[in-house]
Design an enzyme around this catalytic site. Structure first.
Site, short mmCIF file in Angstrom:
data_model
loop_
_atom_site.label_atom_id
_atom_site.label_comp_id
_atom_site.label_asym_id
_atom_site.label_seq_id
_atom_site.Cartn_x
_atom_site.Cartn_y
_atom_site.Cartn_z
NE ARG A 225 -4.12 -1.66 -0.15
CZ ARG A 225 -4.47 -2.54 -0.86
NH1 ARG A 225 -3.26 -2.78 -1.15
NH2 ARG A 225 -5.57 -3.88 -0.42
CG HIS A 273 -3.22 -1.70 -6.59
ND1 HIS A 273 -3.35 -0.90 -5.34
CD2 HIS A 273 -3.47 -2.29 -6.59
CE1 HIS A 273 -3.95 -2.05 -4.65
NE2 HIS A 273 -3.55 -2.97 -4.98
P1 NDP Z 1 -1.02 -10.86 5.36
O1 NDP Z 1 -2.25 -10.19 6.75
O2 NDP Z 1 -1.29 -11.77 5.69
O3 NDP Z 1 0.58 -10.89 6.59
C1 NDP Z 1 0.87 -9.21 7.04
C2 NDP Z 1 1.87 -9.16 7.46
O4 NDP Z 1 2.17 -7.80 8.07
C3 NDP Z 1 1.93 -10.13 8.73
O5 NDP Z 1 3.80 -10.68 9.13
C4 NDP Z 1 2.33 -9.21 9.54
O6 NDP Z 1 2.98 -9.84 10.63
C5 NDP Z 1 2.79 -8.20 9.00
N1 NDP Z 1 2.07 -6.46 10.14
C6 NDP Z 1 1.71 -5.87 10.13
N2 NDP Z 1 1.17 -5.13 10.72
C7 NDP Z 1 2.85 -4.93 11.24
C8 NDP Z 1 3.63 -3.86 11.88
N3 NDP Z 1 3.09 -3.08 12.93
N4 NDP Z 1 4.61 -4.36 12.04
C9 NDP Z 1 5.76 -5.44 11.50
N5 NDP Z 1 5.32 -6.10 11.05
C10 NDP Z 1 3.66 -5.90 10.70
O7 NDP Z 1 -0.99 -9.54 4.35
P2 NDP Z 1 -0.63 -10.43 3.08
O8 NDP Z 1 1.00 -11.06 3.67
O9 NDP Z 1 -1.96 -11.75 1.95
O10 NDP Z 1 -0.91 -9.32 2.24
C11 NDP Z 1 -0.12 -8.22 2.30
C12 NDP Z 1 -0.66 -6.18 1.70
O11 NDP Z 1 -0.40 -6.52 0.31
C13 NDP Z 1 -2.05 -6.42 2.01
O12 NDP Z 1 -2.71 -5.98 2.77
C14 NDP Z 1 -2.41 -5.88 0.54
O13 NDP Z 1 -2.26 -4.44 1.35
C15 NDP Z 1 -1.14 -5.93 -0.07
N6 NDP Z 1 -1.65 -6.58 -1.58
C16 NDP Z 1 -1.60 -5.71 -2.72
C17 NDP Z 1 -1.62 -6.48 -3.82
C18 NDP Z 1 -1.02 -5.61 -4.99
O14 NDP Z 1 -1.79 -5.71 -5.77
N7 NDP Z 1 0.20 -4.23 -4.95
C19 NDP Z 1 -2.26 -7.53 -3.70
C20 NDP Z 1 -2.38 -8.07 -2.92
C21 NDP Z 1 -2.50 -7.47 -1.59
P3 NDP Z 1 2.90 -10.78 11.76
O15 NDP Z 1 3.45 -11.93 10.83
O16 NDP Z 1 3.46 -10.97 13.11
O17 NDP Z 1 1.29 -10.76 11.93
#
Ligand code: NDP
Length: 310
Positions: A225, A273
């Protein structure tokens, strides 16, 4: 009387989703909001960015399914009903994302932008390729998509580190967690891949100071994002040369404004995107499985934690 699933998305193919979901669940009625006569029959909503007050129309809603992996647009709404919210969690979607990340990393690792420039000048300019083990790549976010991409990069032989909120153990990946370790993680990243969800904790996380913590000449790849990075600081650091290059699939405001200096920067690659998208062929089965679970009184899989924001 059949249960209705209401569909809303301006990006996705309604007819295809309807056909695939009804193949999985022949007793499910899939409709668009304007085709629904009795709103009380609607039990499930499959949505991507529906209009304001959309959810107020369905008094018996039991499940909201976000038509994508990123839930930031949904969880920040104030009309969300007090029901389970799930996200897409599809290995094929993760594979598509890992493919984009691998492409973007390899493009820098193999200095493709440099060779493209040389080609335009008809110059045969040999540069010996670096061995992948010597290149340090950091992946911020080790969730469903981030973990898959980090593993793909490690499989290619790169030195991969990852950063997440909670501690992790992933084979071949040096795992950091929490804010306290962020600067140690960033200092070592020659290529930084941003795969964090947008939440109150992550918005603006990569500010001028944290971007400055990256080694001089580092490349940045953002596929999650735009609002996680301070876009003004990003532009300044690309202009100053502190950041060497960027691949950007997402932006603070989309579509990216015509006036943005990012468009004209030779060292920036912009895509609109699409690093990964919802894939109906594989995701429909997963949605159907969750609806079956709900009907059996079981909790759905891939539930979003609304407090945490992801
Ligand atoms: P997940 O929710 O599965 O994983 C999120 C990861 O980020 C986890 O490892 C989490 O840690 C970590 N995280 C969240 N908050 C924090 C924080 N404050 N500090 C440190 N680490 C943090 O998300 P996905 O992997 O499925 O997707 C990631 C993002 O990709 C989506 O939210 C979306 O915005 C984006 N996306 C973009 C697309 C595109 O086409 N460009 C398509 C699809 C998604 P923990 O494991 O410890 O919980």
């Amino acid at each position: 009387m059949r249960d209705i699933l209401v569909f809303y998305s301006d990006f996705d193919n309604y007819s295809q989703w309807k056909q695939l979901l009804q193949r999985e669940l022949p007793d499910l009625d899939v409709r668009r909001a304007e085709d629904i006569e009795d709103p009380s029959q609607v039990r499930y909503a499959l949505v991507w960015k529906p209009p304001i007050r959309f959810f107020h129309r369905w008094p018996n809603l039991e499940l909201v399914i976000n038509l994508g992996a990123g839930v930031d647009a949904l969880v920040s709404r104030d009309d969300l009903p007090d029901v389970a919210v799930t996200r897409l969690s599809d290995p094929n979607m993760a594979r598509m994302m890992a493919g984009y990340v691998l492409f973007a990393v390899l493009r820098y690792a193999r200095e493709i932008p440099f060779f493209e420039r040389m080609q335009r000048e008809a110059q045969w300019c040999y540069r010996h390729p670096r061995s992948p083990e010597t290149l340090r790549i950091g992946v911020m976010g080790l969730g469903e998509l981030g973990k898959r991409a980090a593993e793909e990069l490690a499989r290619q032989g790169f030195s991969v580190a990852g950063w997440s909120r909670s501690p992790k153990r992933l084979e071949g990946i040096e795992c950091y967690h929490g804010l306290d370790s962020l600067s140690a993680f960033l200092t070592d990243c020659e290529i930084l891949v941003v795969m964090l969800p947008s939440t109150p904790d992550t918005r603006g996380l990569l500010d001028a100071e944290r971007l400055a913590a990256l080694p001089r000449g580092a490349s940045l790849i953002n596929v999650s994002r735009g609002d996680i990075i301070d876009e003004t600081a990003l532009i300044e650091q690309l202009q100053s040369g502190h950041l060497g290059a960027a691949t950007l699939d997402v932006f603070a405001k989309e579509p990216l404004e015509v006036s943005s200096p990012l468009w004209g920067m030779q060292q920036v690659l912009i895509t609109p995107h699409l690093a990964s998208v919802a894939l109906p062929d594989s995701a429909a089965a997963q949605i159907a499985e969750n609806i079956r679970r709900l009907r059996q009184g079981k909790p759905p899989h891939h539930r979003v934690d609304l407090q945490r924001g992801y």
